[in-house]
Design an enzyme around this catalytic site. Sequence first.
Site, PDB file in Angstrom:
ATOM      1  N   SER A 129       0.810  -1.218   0.000  1.00 30.90           N
ATOM      2  CA  SER A 129       0.000   0.000   0.000  1.00 30.90           C
ATOM      3  C   SER A 129       0.848   1.274   0.000  1.00 30.90           C
ATOM      4  CB  SER A 129      -0.935   0.019   1.217  1.00 30.90           C
ATOM      5  OG  SER A 129      -0.199   0.158   2.422  1.00 30.90           O
ATOM      6  N   LYS A 167       0.925   3.919   7.003  1.00 33.31           N
ATOM      7  CA  LYS A 167       0.281   4.931   6.167  1.00 33.31           C
ATOM      8  C   LYS A 167       0.835   6.312   6.493  1.00 33.31           C
ATOM      9  CE  LYS A 167      -2.973   2.273   4.228  1.00 33.31           C
ATOM     10  NZ  LYS A 167      -2.368   0.989   4.652  1.00 33.31           N
TER      11      LYS A 167
END
Length: 212
Positions: A129, A167
């Site tokens: 990701s 993230k």
Amino acid sequence: MSEENERKARGGARKGAGRPRQEVQSRIYSFRASGEMAEYLDAQEQRTEFIKDCIAKGMDDLKHGISMLGEVVPATMVKGVEIPFFDIGIVAGFPVPLDNDERSQDIELLQMLCPYPESCYLVRVEGNSMIDADIYSGDIVIVDKSRRNPSPSEVAVCELNGEYTLKRFEKREGTGWLVPANPDYPGIKVTEDDTFSIWGTVTYVIHKPHIS
């Protein structure tokens, strides 16, 4: 039976006899904190209890929580290694000779990557990701737990409702968002009903060169 033989026949410790076995005794530890960590500790009213709570939570994180993100190793458990270091710039121009040992100096690699090893962890990443941030599945990231306020451009290990993810974190009109660095992954909105915290900020990424 004589008194002596009777004692031998009854020999052996009685169950429950003697002094009770004691648990591991508590110990006193001291350590040196510097920079941002020292200022943060000084701001706590009950520093000892705060430190103990942080250690307890860290132990629980390693056993049950952060390990979901990937393999986790405290920096203090990594064996040191010294390698030759050439402190010169390499440009895409004329060749620069690097075969002269007099130009090099030995450096402690872990100390260079983790100046505060007591607050750093090495985490092996699982998932893609964050590939646009040059972090790929299988890479090792160094995470500094003393850094809990990353900028929107920095990558952080975030805890959301008991699960951990790698993230960027940013606020949009007062609302928090976990932002991936891969268009194939959606952003995650952090609501008031969520349990959220920043576990630490990524300071270095270790991986092999990616050849296209």
